[in-house]
Design an enzyme around this catalytic site. Structure first.
Site, short mmCIF file in Angstrom:
data_model
loop_
_atom_site.label_atom_id
_atom_site.label_comp_id
_atom_site.label_asym_id
_atom_site.label_seq_id
_atom_site.Cartn_x
_atom_site.Cartn_y
_atom_site.Cartn_z
N GLU A 123 42.30 39.60 22.40
CA GLU A 123 42.42 40.92 23.05
C GLU A 123 43.89 41.23 23.34
O GLU A 123 44.30 41.58 24.45
CB GLU A 123 41.61 41.01 24.35
N GLU A 137 47.94 43.13 35.73
CA GLU A 137 47.47 42.87 34.36
C GLU A 137 48.42 43.39 33.28
O GLU A 137 48.57 42.76 32.23
CB GLU A 137 46.07 43.46 34.16
N ARG A 221 43.10 45.70 41.86
CA ARG A 221 44.04 45.56 42.98
C ARG A 221 44.75 46.86 43.33
O ARG A 221 45.01 47.14 44.50
CB ARG A 221 45.11 44.51 42.64
C1 UD1 Z 1 40.68 38.83 38.62
C2 UD1 Z 1 41.84 39.23 37.70
C3 UD1 Z 1 41.59 40.60 37.11
C4 UD1 Z 1 40.21 40.67 36.46
C5 UD1 Z 1 39.16 40.27 37.48
C6 UD1 Z 1 37.79 40.24 36.84
C7 UD1 Z 1 44.12 38.47 38.20
C8 UD1 Z 1 45.31 38.64 39.04
N1 UD1 Z 1 43.07 39.27 38.47
O1 UD1 Z 1 40.71 39.72 39.74
O2 UD1 Z 1 42.57 40.87 36.12
O3 UD1 Z 1 39.98 42.00 36.02
O4 UD1 Z 1 39.46 38.94 37.96
O5 UD1 Z 1 36.79 40.17 37.81
O6 UD1 Z 1 44.11 37.62 37.34
N2 UD1 Z 1 36.24 35.33 44.53
C9 UD1 Z 1 35.21 34.47 44.90
N3 UD1 Z 1 34.40 33.99 43.91
C10 UD1 Z 1 34.52 34.32 42.62
C11 UD1 Z 1 35.54 35.21 42.25
C12 UD1 Z 1 36.40 35.69 43.22
O7 UD1 Z 1 35.05 34.16 46.06
O8 UD1 Z 1 33.73 33.85 41.78
C13 UD1 Z 1 37.14 35.84 45.58
C14 UD1 Z 1 38.09 34.76 46.14
O9 UD1 Z 1 38.29 35.00 47.52
C15 UD1 Z 1 39.38 35.02 45.36
C16 UD1 Z 1 39.35 36.52 45.27
O10 UD1 Z 1 37.97 36.86 45.03
O11 UD1 Z 1 40.52 34.52 46.02
C17 UD1 Z 1 40.24 37.14 44.24
O12 UD1 Z 1 40.08 36.52 42.98
P1 UD1 Z 1 41.23 36.73 41.86
O13 UD1 Z 1 40.79 36.05 40.61
O14 UD1 Z 1 42.56 36.36 42.41
O15 UD1 Z 1 41.28 38.28 41.65
P2 UD1 Z 1 40.17 39.30 41.18
O16 UD1 Z 1 40.31 40.50 42.01
O17 UD1 Z 1 38.86 38.63 41.08
#
Ligand code: UD1
Ligand code: UDP
Length: 381
Positions: A123, A137, A221
């Site tokens: 991708e 992103e 975000r």
């Molecule tokens: C991430 C990606 C985003 C993607 C999205 C898909 C980055 C910076 N962001 O965003 O590009 O579009 O995933 O969904 O790489 N959490 C849980 N359990 C989970 C998943 C998330 O508890 O299974 C909570 C946690 O508190 C974690 C927070 O969500 O710290 C944020 O997760 P993070 O991967 O940093 O960012 P996303 O907003 O999920």
């Protein structure tokens, strides 16, 4: 006799959408001869990643388990970099494959570069041209392109974006998006198992058979704060219409859950539910009348299902469906979201003009093309 070549490929992913889009690639590589394929999870997501692993029957060879609650970008990047270095100390592949634009992608590609390991980017070439939208992103995918040697572009437009950045034309391969492979797999699985539609109907028995279903997802975000407040107010306004019901599987990010619960919890005809496994989510997409989302993957899947999508973002790196007229950018703006949704609910001709099934992102055979390129590069030379 000359010994047959074996190429060692490490497929790295960490979030829900990466797992969905990498599942067909992992399966394709494991089916093909000549590859020693291993899967490394960063664990950037935990529950939402594990859901996908289970549905696609994937297992991990390495798991960095980096997720912490409300993680920061810097913390996450450091943990993935360190974790990947430890993996490479145990098992050094010929090629690392990453997918998309998450922090996992950027950090894993950088870690591979430090070890002088080839990086293949699935991708590749999506661009908005806006440094902070989507954040982080857009920068992640630009940096991933700089770090990669093989670029698997989903569309011709994505290829052109890469060529404009001086990526060599012989390193770019237009393959289609593997999300279409995953979607087709899931649809044929659902259709091939008679009991599944019945199970899903029971799971969603809270839905009213006559009311139109609006399916919502959101997690970007750049929408945190004001954007999410606006989105939630628009949803509340739409739910107050007689003929409408809303289902919103709420992303686990605490920055999403807080405003969503504060504004929408207890609202009539708004069903806030936990993230769904992939098959259940596709069942609901199919059952929905229209979709409100800021998700990349959902924007790519919905056109295949002939469902109109209102994208709650101001920019898109996926203009193909917008040009085809099945997706409209409404931004995270209350008035615009509500106005377009109402138009789709009230104007049948407008609805029909958007509800056309087509696949600008692929034909379901992207993973096979990626495997073929890897064979050419690592086995037949
Ligand atoms: C991430 C990606 C985003 C993607 C999205 C898909 C980055 C910076 N962001 O965003 O590009 O579009 O995933 O969904 O790489 N959490 C849980 N359990 C989970 C998943 C998330 O508890 O299974 C909570 C946690 O508190 C974690 C927070 O969500 O710290 C944020 O997760 P993070 O991967 O940093 O960012 P996303 O907003 O999920
Ligand atoms: N999805 C899912 N369950 C849900 C919501 C979405 O399986 O409750 C799937 C959806 O079909 C798509 C992917 O998750 O394939 C999109 O992930 P997300 O929106 O988290 O990330 P993005 O695509 O925006 O990076």
């Amino acid at each position: 006799m000359e010994k047959e070549k074996i190429a060692k490929v490490l497929v790295v992913f960490g979030t829900r959408p990466e797992a969905i889009k990498m599942a067909p690639v992992v399966k394709g590589l494991k089916r093909a001869e000549g590859f020693d394929t291993r899967v490394c999870l960063t664990g950037q997501h935990r529950e939402m990643l594990d859901q996908v692993m289970k549905i696609f029957g994937l297992t991990a060879d390495f798991d960095l388990e980096v997720m912490s609650s409300n993680q920061t970008l810097t913390g996450l990047t450091c943990k993935v970099l360190q974790g990947m270095q430890d993996v490479f100390a145990q098992w050094k592949p010929d090629c690392v494959l990453v997918q998309g634009d998450t922090t996992t992608v950027f950090a894993a590609a950088l870690a591979a570069f430090y070890e002088k390991i080839d990086v293949g980017h699935v991708e590749a070439g999506l661009r908005t041209g806006c440094r902070y939208s989507p954040f982080p992103e857009e920068m992640n995918r630009c940096l991933a392109s700089r770090l990669s040697m093989l670029h698997f572009a989903p569309t011709e437009l994505a290829k052109q974006n890469l060529l404009k950045e001086n990526v060599a034309v012989h390193d770019v391969f237009v393959t289609g998006n593997t999300v279409v492979d995953a979607l087709f797999d899931a649809l044929s699985y659902i259709d091939g198992h008679d009991q599944l539609p019945r199970q899903f109907a029971e799971k969603f028995d809270f839905l009213h058979p006559q009311k139109r279903l609006i399916l919502v997802t959101g997690h970007r975000r750049e929408n945190f704060g004001e954007g999410f407040l606006d989105i939630c107010h628009a949803i509340r306004e739409l739910a107050r219409r007689e003929s409408v019901q809303i289902v919103y599987p709420v992303h686990l990010n605490p920055n999403v859950r807080k405003p969503v619960n504060e504004i929408l919890k207890g609202e009539k005809d708004v069903h806030l539910i936990e993230p769904l496994d992939y098959l259940a989510f596709i069942y609901l997409m199919r059952r929905s009348y229209l979709i409100l989302t800021d998700s990349g993957g959902v924007q790519e899947e919905a056109p295949s299902l002939g469902k109109p999508v209102l994208v709650m973002r101001d920019t898109t790196e996926r203009p193909e469906a917008v040009e085809a007229g099945t997706v409209v950018l409404v931004g995270p703006h209350r008035d615009k979201i509500a106005a377009y949704a109402k138009k789709l609910l009230d104007d049948d001709a407008y609805y029909e003009s958007m509800a056309r099934a087509h696949n600008p992102y692929g034909d379901g055979r992207a993973a096979g093309r990626i495997v073929e390129v890897l064979k050419q590069r690592y086995l037949y030379h």
